[in-house]
Every structure is written in C-alpha cells, then in structure tokens.
Design a protein around this motif. Structure first.
Motif, PDB file in Angstrom:
ATOM      1  N   ASP A   5       0.807  -1.218   0.000  1.00 41.59           N
ATOM      2  CA  ASP A   5       0.000   0.000   0.000  1.00 41.59           C
ATOM      3  C   ASP A   5       0.838   1.265   0.000  1.00 41.59           C
ATOM      4  O   ASP A   5       0.349   2.336  -0.401  1.00 41.59           O
ATOM      5  CB  ASP A   5      -0.935   0.001   1.214  1.00 41.59           C
ATOM      6  CG  ASP A   5      -2.056  -1.011   1.058  1.00 41.59           C
ATOM      7  OD1 ASP A   5      -2.351  -1.383  -0.089  1.00 41.59           O
ATOM      8  OD2 ASP A   5      -2.629  -1.435   2.081  1.00 41.59           O
ATOM      9  N   HIS A   6       2.109   1.195   0.459  1.00 42.37           N
ATOM     10  CA  HIS A   6       2.950   2.390   0.401  1.00 42.37           C
ATOM     11  C   HIS A   6       3.269   2.745  -1.058  1.00 42.37           C
ATOM     12  O   HIS A   6       3.503   3.916  -1.379  1.00 42.37           O
ATOM     13  CB  HIS A   6       4.237   2.177   1.199  1.00 42.37           C
ATOM     14  CG  HIS A   6       5.037   0.986   0.771  1.00 42.37           C
ATOM     15  ND1 HIS A   6       4.555  -0.305   0.867  1.00 42.37           N
ATOM     16  CD2 HIS A   6       6.289   0.876   0.236  1.00 42.37           C
ATOM     17  CE1 HIS A   6       5.465  -1.150   0.427  1.00 42.37           C
ATOM     18  NE2 HIS A   6       6.515  -0.462   0.021  1.00 42.37           N
ATOM     19  N   LEU A   7       3.260   1.738  -1.953  1.00 44.62           N
ATOM     20  CA  LEU A   7       3.454   2.004  -3.386  1.00 44.62           C
ATOM     21  C   LEU A   7       2.146   2.422  -4.050  1.00 44.62           C
ATOM     22  O   LEU A   7       2.131   3.309  -4.914  1.00 44.62           O
ATOM     23  CB  LEU A   7       4.028   0.770  -4.073  1.00 44.62           C
ATOM     24  CG  LEU A   7       5.375   0.277  -3.541  1.00 44.62           C
ATOM     25  CD1 LEU A   7       5.801  -0.995  -4.255  1.00 44.62           C
ATOM     26  CD2 LEU A   7       6.438   1.350  -3.692  1.00 44.62           C
ATOM     27  N   TRP A   8       1.045   1.790  -3.646  1.00 44.02           N
ATOM     28  CA  TRP A   8      -0.247   2.169  -4.215  1.00 44.02           C
ATOM     29  C   TRP A   8      -0.627   3.590  -3.809  1.00 44.02           C
ATOM     30  O   TRP A   8      -1.332   4.295  -4.545  1.00 44.02           O
ATOM     31  CB  TRP A   8      -1.333   1.191  -3.786  1.00 44.02           C
ATOM     32  CG  TRP A   8      -1.197  -0.151  -4.421  1.00 44.02           C
ATOM     33  CD1 TRP A   8      -1.009  -1.340  -3.798  1.00 44.02           C
ATOM     34  CD2 TRP A   8      -1.224  -0.446  -5.820  1.00 44.02           C
ATOM     35  NE1 TRP A   8      -0.900  -2.363  -4.703  1.00 44.02           N
ATOM     36  CE2 TRP A   8      -1.035  -1.837  -5.958  1.00 44.02           C
ATOM     37  CE3 TRP A   8      -1.363   0.331  -6.968  1.00 44.02           C
ATOM     38  CZ2 TRP A   8      -0.996  -2.464  -7.199  1.00 44.02           C
ATOM     39  CZ3 TRP A   8      -1.330  -0.298  -8.208  1.00 44.02           C
ATOM     40  CH2 TRP A   8      -1.155  -1.671  -8.298  1.00 44.02           C
TER      41      TRP A   8
ATOM     42  N   ALA B 187     -10.466   8.567  -2.547  1.00 44.28           N
ATOM     43  CA  ALA B 187     -10.959   8.439  -1.174  1.00 44.28           C
ATOM     44  C   ALA B 187     -11.529   7.051  -0.912  1.00 44.28           C
ATOM     45  O   ALA B 187     -11.255   6.428   0.125  1.00 44.28           O
ATOM     46  CB  ALA B 187     -12.012   9.513  -0.906  1.00 44.28           C
ATOM     47  N   LEU B 188     -12.323   6.528  -1.852  1.00 44.87           N
ATOM     48  CA  LEU B 188     -12.924   5.210  -1.654  1.00 44.87           C
ATOM     49  C   LEU B 188     -11.883   4.103  -1.700  1.00 44.87           C
ATOM     50  O   LEU B 188     -11.969   3.122  -0.946  1.00 44.87           O
ATOM     51  CB  LEU B 188     -14.008   4.974  -2.704  1.00 44.87           C
ATOM     52  CG  LEU B 188     -15.256   5.859  -2.600  1.00 44.87           C
ATOM     53  CD1 LEU B 188     -16.240   5.530  -3.717  1.00 44.87           C
ATOM     54  CD2 LEU B 188     -15.926   5.701  -1.238  1.00 44.87           C
ATOM     55  N   SER B 189     -10.887   4.239  -2.592  1.00 38.19           N
ATOM     56  CA  SER B 189      -9.860   3.205  -2.658  1.00 38.19           C
ATOM     57  C   SER B 189      -9.015   3.205  -1.386  1.00 38.19           C
ATOM     58  O   SER B 189      -8.614   2.134  -0.895  1.00 38.19           O
ATOM     59  CB  SER B 189      -8.971   3.423  -3.885  1.00 38.19           C
ATOM     60  OG  SER B 189      -8.236   4.628  -3.783  1.00 38.19           O
ATOM     61  N   ARG B 190      -8.735   4.375  -0.839  1.00 40.96           N
ATOM     62  CA  ARG B 190      -8.004   4.423   0.433  1.00 40.96           C
ATOM     63  C   ARG B 190      -8.816   3.781   1.547  1.00 40.96           C
ATOM     64  O   ARG B 190      -8.271   3.040   2.384  1.00 40.96           O
ATOM     65  CB  ARG B 190      -7.676   5.876   0.781  1.00 40.96           C
ATOM     66  CG  ARG B 190      -6.912   6.026   2.085  1.00 40.96           C
ATOM     67  CD  ARG B 190      -6.533   7.481   2.336  1.00 40.96           C
ATOM     68  NE  ARG B 190      -5.819   7.604   3.606  1.00 40.96           N
ATOM     69  CZ  ARG B 190      -6.409   7.794   4.779  1.00 40.96           C
ATOM     70  NH1 ARG B 190      -7.742   7.891   4.831  1.00 40.96           N
ATOM     71  NH2 ARG B 190      -5.696   7.887   5.881  1.00 40.96           N
TER      72      ARG B 190
END
Length: 572
Positions: free
Chosen positions: A209-212, A234-237
C-alpha cells in the motif's frame, strides 16, 4: 484527454456503484483490488484493442443516431443545385491567378487549438505541476518530522523496521524505498495497541500500500480538476484500510476482534493539515465515516458470498472491455494488391480528380508552397497544412495565396487576399484572416523551390543494387542486394527526386527541422535486405508522378567505398 476522461468517469461511477451494491458480500481485499482498473485507465492514455461494447464506440454512435432521428428538411429550390462546399480537387487552371468570379466557399476545418483550449491546457499543466510539487513538499516534510524524533522499537519478528516517533499522530507505514512503521509515543506504552497497530501496518506493507499510495497521488496530480478521481482516491483508500483490517484480524485471531475495534476507536484522531490523500503514508486512523464503516464490518463478521464474488469479477471484466477498448473500425473491402514499385492509393485518392500540377507538372516551377502547423508545438506539430502561392498575371514581384491543402491532400481555393512581396507574410496573413490561424511565424516554413538535381549516381559494380519493392501512402520499401562479399552498410538518410520533362528535380522538404539517426545497418552478401523509408514527415503527401529514392551505402574496408544508389518508383 477527452477519451480518457470519458472512459475513466464511466469506470469510476460503475466501480462506485458496484462497491455499494456488494459491500459486505465480497472480501474487502477483492473490493480493494477492483480500484486497480481505475488507476490503469487513468495512467494508460491509450485504448487496448477494440470492442463492440466499448464506451468510445457508444459515444461515437450517439451523435450519428441523433442525426438520423432529426427530420429531414429539403433545401430551398434555388439552393438545391448549388455547389457543395466540398474540397475542390479539380481546381481549374485559371484559379492559379486571381479569380474573376466568386468560387464556392470551402468547408474550413475546425481550428487546431483555439485560444480557450490553449489556455485550458496550460491551466491543466500548471495545476498538475503545482499539485505534484505540493504533494512532494508535504511528504518530504512529513518524513523529516518522523525521522527527527524517532527511536527504534526492538522487535525481531517484524518484516520492516519499527520506530516510535513523537511526530506520529497515529500508527503509519511511511517510505517508498525504505518503508518503516512509525508508532506514536502514547501507543508504545500499551502492548495491546502496539500489537494491533503492528498487525495492521504490517498488512499494509504486505499489500504494497505504500506504493499504491504513490500511484494514488500521481493520479490526483494529473487529474486534480476531476472530482470523480478524488472520489475514487478516497474510496480506494478506505477499501485499503478495510482490507488491512481483514488481514490483521486473520493474524490476531477472532478473539481479538472486539479489542481490535476498540483500538481503532482509541487511535481515532482529528488530523490537522493537508488531506491524507496527499500523503503516501498509510495510517490506522480514519475519518468518522470511514471509521464507522470499519467498526460495522468488524462487528458483523461478513462472509464472502461466492456468487457475489463471481459477479464482481465478471463485472470487472465487462467494465475493462467497455472502458479500455476503442471503438471498432468500420469494415472496408480489402484493396487489391499493387504491383511492386507502385503506390497503393487510398479510397479517397482513387475517387479524386488530378491536381493541376499533376496534370501539368511544369506548374510546380511557378508556385511556392508554405508549410503551416496550426497547433504548433502544443499539438506536437502533428497536423500540417500547405498554402500554395503564385504570382498574379503581369505582377512578377508579388505573391498571392491561391489555394491550400489539408493533411489529406484535399485542395481548397483561396480568394480575397491581397498580393504581397514576401511569401511567408502572405501565407501568415491568409491563415490568420481566413483559416483562424494564430499567425505565429514559428509555425510556418517556406519550402524551397523545385531545383534540378545535382546528384551523381555511382556506377560501381561492386556496390549493392537498390530496388523499390513497395510504395505506401507514407513510406517506400526498398531492397538492398550485395552480389559480392564485403561489408557494406546503409543508414537512415535518404532523399526523393521527381522526374519532370525528362529531368530529375529535388522534392522540397516541408520543414527545416530535419535530422536523421546516425545508425548503420549491415547488408548481408547474397541476401536481400529490406528497408522501409518513411517520407511523409519529410516531404508530406506526394502528388502522383514518377520518383526516385536516393540513399548512400559505405564500405569502410576499401578505398573510395562510398556509393550513392537510386531506385525509381511511381505514385499513382
């Protein structure tokens, strides 16, 4: 850009609807993975293949359908037989001089980049650069704060370093090349909070997730003006946090479900400063809406329904086919193969009449042509028009625009422009007045006049032979054949000449920005070597006639090993 905005908007809206429809019925990890489609659509600005159900195909079909639904209105009787404003391919010879009668007004193409579109492009570029620099500054400052007051928490079983930092308001994973987990000082004093936070942030690390987060920031910088992209970010986070909650509870065990939920409530903080969407850090804490959804899913213990999962995968495949594919091309009958050394005319070329200088090539010596790029460098010099100038009868010291050609070679008449002594100025004034051009001198180039060839073809029996094998609308394919052993080489440079009245003349180039790659290719003895030379970027659309291509070959092992080869071909 318009195609990407259209397809990405449809994709984001569909993924948002799918998320709320299947929420609690599919795995949060699958729900999170679906947003990868939106990221790929935003960052891959090309269509992949074609599809009969593509969004772009539907967008093209709707205007055509609406046009067919409009009631047909016949023209007035006096206008029924009026000439159509189509390209005038058979421009009469007298049109080379100021016309005595009014000619039909041509259908002018839309201007390449209107002033408003140029301004909007600069605004977009400026906004993207500003947002990118802002995000970079936010993350650099945040990383400096974390490292300034950190101390390492010794835990040998963690896959990434764990630090305690006074700058961390909530547990987070931060760093692209060297990611690390940072815990706030208050959290480090409670073993349960540490255990839950490490399970959650370790799940972030394993999910990448640090890359995404970097990909999400890149999408926001490029599409800072699009509210749907901000919604998707926002929704993906939020779905990324739900996915890590699921993974953390699998590690902690079902007995930690309620204490883990209490940890989320304990770590809920009100963040000050830039939006968390601008950070590449992943955090346990979240806003009130996202926290409420996470607590509800933790308490409900949702199970993945396989029919819902299959529906999600099928819907994702259908959305990819609709939004990543382009519109299918209209089917056209295959053209018969052309003989070697002759061009294959396009359907438009087969139906058009000959241009005046195709019927009488000697007219080329009395004309001057100016290349014009309507969009200039903002359009990557992709579209080029040709303005044709001639001297009015009895006026040998001035020039007047008597016609212009678009990218397809269609010829339009020009009238109503005064003669001028300067070729380039006459072309610029006509483009600005009649073609809605900008009039910038950088976008115009006065082509050289047709001059007799000075090239001497080498009569070297040891040199390879050259033969034209195919001619297309944009290229000439030749074949080098070396009958004797020797290291002969050819390159990218070439010139074109045209035969007029039994003599060869150099074809004028359409631009002064010319360069060839300094690359040498080896010619194998006894084996034909094919090479395609693309000429349209250098000479534009060539009128029908008899041509020859000239290119050099070299043999560095012998004295005087340079030779100039020529091969003739026809464009019809």
């Amino acid at each position: 850009m318009r195609e990407i905005l259209l397809t990405s908007s449809v994709l984001i809206l569909a993924l948002t609807a799918l998320r709320f429809a299947l929420r609690g019925r599919i795995s949060p990890r699958l729900q999170y993975a679906l947003w990868l489609l939106a990221a790929l659509r935003l960052l891959v600005p090309v269509s992949i293949g074609t599809s009969p159900v593509s969004v772009l195909g539907a967008a093209q079909a709707i205007p055509a359908y609406m046009e067919t639904r409009q009631p047909a209105e016949g023209p007035p009787a006096e206008e029924a037989n009026s000439p159509s404003p189509a390209p005038v391919q058979n421009l009469p010879m007298e049109a080379l001089y100021p016309p005595q009668t009014a000619l039909p007004e041509p259908a002018l193409p839309e201007p390449a980049l209107p002033a408003l579109e140029i301004i909007l492009r600069w605004v977009w570029l400026g906004g993207a650069a500003g947002f990118g620099l802002w995000m970079l500054a936010v993350n650099l400052r945040f990383g400096a704060w974390l490292r300034r007051s950190r101390w390492k928490l010794s835990k040998a079983d963690d896959p990434v370093p764990v630090y305690v930092s006074g700058a961390a308001e909530t547990p987070c994973l931060f760093g692209l090349l060297r990611p690390a987990i940072y815990l706030p000082s208050s959290c480090a004093e409670d073993p349960a909070l540490v255990r839950h936070a490490l399970a959650h942030e370790t799940a972030h690390y394993r999910h990448g997730d640090h890359l995404w987060a970097l990909v999400r920031c890149l999408c926001l910088a490029l599409y800072w003006f699009d509210p749907l992209v901000w919604l998707a970010a926002a929704l993906s986070r939020r779905d990324g946090e739900l996915s890590c909650d699921e993974s953390a509870l699998k590690i902690l065990g079902e007995g930690e479900r309620i204490p883990y939920g209490r940890t989320l409530l304990a770590l809920a903080v009100r963040r000050a400063g830039p939006s968390p969407l601008l950070h590449t850090a992943t955090t346990v804490a979240m806003g009130a809406g996202g926290l409420k959804e996470r607590i509800r899913l933790i308490a409900q213990r949702p199970r993945t329904l396989w029919p819902a999962a299959a529906l999600a995968v099928g819907a994702a495949a259908l959305l990819a086919a609709c939004t990543f594919a382009g519109a299918p091309a209209a089917e056209t009958p295959a053209a018969p193969a052309a003989p070697a050394g002759s061009s294959t005319p396009s359907p438009a070329a087969e139906n058009r009449d000959l241009l005046p200088w195709e019927e009488d090539p000697a007219l080329l010596f009395s004309l001057r042509q100016v290349s014009w790029w309507p969009g200039g460098w903002l359009d990557n010099y992709e579209r080029r028009y040709t303005l044709i100038l001639a001297q009015p009868e009895g006026q040998g010291d001035v020039w007047q625009v008597i016609g212009w050609q678009d990218e397809t070679g269609a010829l339009y008449p020009a009238e109503g422009n005064p003669p001028q002594a300067d070729h380039l100025q006459a072309a610029m004034d006509y483009a600005a007045a009649c073609l809605e051009g900008s009039g910038s001198e950088e976008d115009f180039y006065l082509q050289d006049p047709w001059t007799a060839s000075q090239e001497q073809i080498t009569a070297n029996t040891a040199a390879p032979s050259l033969e034209v094998t195919a001619v297309a609308d944009t290229s000439v394919t030749v074949c080098f054949t070396a009958s004797r052993l020797g290291d002969w080489y050819y390159g990218e440079q070439f010139t074109l000449e045209r035969e007029i009245g039994g003599l060869w003349y150099q074809v004028p180039v359409v631009s002064d920005n010319i360069s060839f790659l300094l690359t040498a290719y080896h010619i194998q003895a006894g084996e034909p070597t094919a090479k395609a030379y693309y000429y349209q970027w250098l000479y534009g659309t060539l009128p029908s006639g008899h041509y020859r291509i000239l290119t050099g070959v070299s043999n560095w092992d012998v004295e005087n090993g340079d030779a100039l080869l020529a091969a003739e071909f026809d464009i019809t």
